[in-house]
Design an enzyme around this catalytic site. Structure first.
Site, short mmCIF file in Angstrom:
data_model
loop_
_atom_site.label_atom_id
_atom_site.label_comp_id
_atom_site.label_asym_id
_atom_site.label_seq_id
_atom_site.Cartn_x
_atom_site.Cartn_y
_atom_site.Cartn_z
N SER A 297 15.83 -6.32 3.54
CA SER A 297 14.46 -6.83 3.71
C SER A 297 14.23 -7.39 5.10
O SER A 297 14.21 -6.66 6.08
CB SER A 297 14.19 -7.87 2.62
N ASP A 308 14.71 -0.05 17.16
CA ASP A 308 13.62 0.85 17.56
C ASP A 308 13.11 0.54 18.96
O ASP A 308 12.66 1.44 19.68
CB ASP A 308 12.46 0.74 16.56
N LYS A 322 15.74 -1.97 1.79
CA LYS A 322 14.60 -2.54 1.05
C LYS A 322 13.41 -2.64 2.00
O LYS A 322 13.35 -3.52 2.85
CB LYS A 322 14.93 -3.91 0.48
#
Length: 568
Positions: A297, A308, A322
């Site tokens: 999460s 990224d 998740k």
């Protein structure tokens, strides 16, 4: 009767919420409203008939609770009903705060023990120790109570007094302590420090509402007082928490105005894009993030966004996967519905949710999204990353956790709590030990542990013996056993337990786990973390990469490396 009525009314509210969710995909508002009305009427009529005519008296709370849980389990594991009785536990998850004495407890052999008093908390300050057996609270026996029931008796409003009676190994008479409860605040960052000459380390255990401020405080301390040249952010085992705290932590390392994630759900008005809103603390310091299968999460938001944006090297195992966002909805009589309302997408556009709960197998089970169905995305520097299965680290390491060593004798020693018991005995005989950085088990300590294990009549399974037993059964079934009896007997003799030999073979694993348990008795959670870093391969790999700027930059920008090579 009044209690049953209140619970029944709450249940109807939850059923309405559920049916709205389930019916939302149906065609047309008229059909949707009809389905909701019809099913509510059926549910109401059915329960009334049961309550009136069933042969035995129905426990309404128990029966309807089971219905609620069954209904919600058909969705995903994160959509839950939280009744009033569980609100305190829910608040603890989000705030890290509760009223009590500040100690972990464990149940074994139908008794409850103190397993770890928190440093500078009421239990530790009152003199309670790991290994103490809890026998009474406020004069009432704890015999037959579960650990959750004992925990409830220990908890209470801050500044109230609780009388705790324990039995302690090596002490003849029970010990009674009057302890003043206080608001226990669990730190999201239990430890930060320097793990190499110039590499800082921050261990973040959860994303409570104080997580970002604690990370900020640790980071500023490391920069100002230790002049670090690189940083390790450890998110291993961190199951997540508050989304905004994750965004804020990313903001410390990337410029203002950068997108961290977006959330998209059924209600388009609730869709949001989260960007960094403040000036960062440091956008250039080399950064490594440690993750494992327990990182989920909010941990995946931090690790995924930094990956990224090519801002950090991710090291460890693939994360849990998740990518679902939960919101809370108030229900009558102080209940709460925690409901999944959206999915989140990190800067490259990928979703890291690993399981598709909307498409279940006929038996109700769900599986991970296969790698063949994942989609490729690109980081800011053009590196390929994929969706559908958590965050894949840039540097993968082997999982050496004890849970993955079930054939190792250390696993069985841990399960039988023999490390715990020996540490209790060790602490009684040794009033103090060396500072954590200098502590090391001696050869005599290891021999003492071996003798301790033998004195407990310790038995354990060996995978080789299990496999041999299965092979014999197959050989007997297929008619080969009679001709191979001599060979099987010879092999059985070679596979016989040799406890002394097996303990020696697994000495490094045993000493690692035993050292952690012993150090924790003297230096608590901080000491345990410092001790664990001595043998932690992930942090060692992070130190290696952060100390080599060329290697660090080539991981984050391989395209630039290829361009340079072509020019040559």
């Amino acid at each position: 009767m009044k209690k049953a009525h209140l619970f029944y009314k709450t249940t109807i509210s939850i059923v309405i919420a559920f049916l709205i969710i389930m019916a939302a995909s149906s065609a047309g508002p008229d059909k949707r409203n009809f389905e909701i009305s019809k099913n509510l009427e059926i549910f109401n009529a059915l329960y009334k008939e049961l309550n009136m005519f069933y042969v035995d008296t129905i426990n309404s709370e128990k029966t309807i609770s089971r219905g609620i849980n069954s209904m919600l389990s058909s969705l995903d594991p994160y959509t839950n009903y939280i009744p009033e009785s569980e609100q305190e536990d829910f608040r603890f998850i989000t705030t890290g705060e509760y009223g009590g004495i500040g100690s972990l407890i464990v149940t074994r052999d139908s008794a409850t023990y103190i397993s770890e008093p928190y440093e500078d908390m009421p239990a530790q300050l009152a003199g309670l120790k790991a290994g103490d057996k809890l026998i009474k609270i406020d004069g009432k026996s704890l015999e037959g109570l579960s650990s959750s029931q004992v925990s409830e008796r220990l908890k209470g409003v801050a500044n109230t007094v609780v009388k705790v009676t324990v039995e302690r190994p090596g002490t003849k008479e029970p010990i009674t302590k009057e302890i003043v409860r206080k608001k226990i605040v669990m730190n999201a960052v239990p430890y930060h420090g320097v793990v190499s000459d110039s590499i800082g380390y921050i261990y973040l255990t959860s994303f409570t509402d104080k997580a970002a401020s604690e990370v900020k405080s640790a980071l500023l301390d490391l920069k100002k007082n230790h002049n670090i040249k690189g940083l390790i952010l450890d998110l291993r085992g961190n199951g997540g928490g508050i989304l905004d705290e994750a965004v804020q932590i990313v903001n410390y390392f990337v410029p203002k105005g950068k997108e961290v994630l977006s959330t998209r759900g059924k209600i388009k008005q609730w869709d949001r894009t989260y960007k960094t809103t403040q000036e960062p603390i440091d956008t250039t310091i080399p950064l490594a993030v440690l993750v494992n299968s327990g990182s989920a999460s909010a941990s995946e938001i931090v690790a995924g966004a930094l990956q990224d944006l090519d801002r950090a090297v991710i090291i460890g195992e693939r994360t849990y996967g998740k990518g679902l966002v939960q919101s809370t909805r108030s229900l009558p009589y102080n209940g709460t519905l925690k409901v999944t309302t959206a999915k989140y997408y990190i800067p490259s556009g990928r979703l890291i949710q690993a399981i598709d709960y909307s498409h279940r197998n006929p038996d109700g089970s769900v599986g991970r999204i296969p790698d063949s169905l994942t989609t490729a995305f690109k980081t800011a520097n053009g590196r390929i990353v994929r969706d559908g299965g958590g965050i894949n680290p840039d540097i993968k390491t082997r999982n050496d956790s004890i849970e993955n060593k079930k054939g190792n004798i250390a696993f069985y020693l841990l399960n039988d709590m023999l490390f715990f018991d020996f540490a209790t005995d060790y602490a009684l005989k040794h009033p103090s030990i060396a500072p954590v950085k200098d502590f090391k088990l001696t050869d005599q300590d290891f021999e003492d542990f071996k003798a301790f294990v033998k004195s407990k009549n310790f038995t354990y399974d060996k995978q080789s013996e299990k496999i041999l037993k299965n092979l014999k059964e197959v050989a007997k079934f297929e008619g080969y056993l009679d001709d191979a009896t001599e060979e099987f007997n010879a092999l059985e003799k070679k596979l016989n337990h040799n406890l002394d030999k097996d303990l020696n073979i697994s000495r490094s694993d045993i000493e690692e786990l035993l050292s952690l348990e012993i150090v924790k008795r003297y230096y608590y959670q901080k000491g345990e973390i410092i001790q664990s870093l001595k043998t932690d391969d992930d942090s060692k790999k992070a130190i290696e990469i952060l100390s080599n700027q060329t290697k660090y930059k080539n991981i984050l920008n391989p395209v630039a490396k290829e361009t340079i090579s072509k020019k040559k």
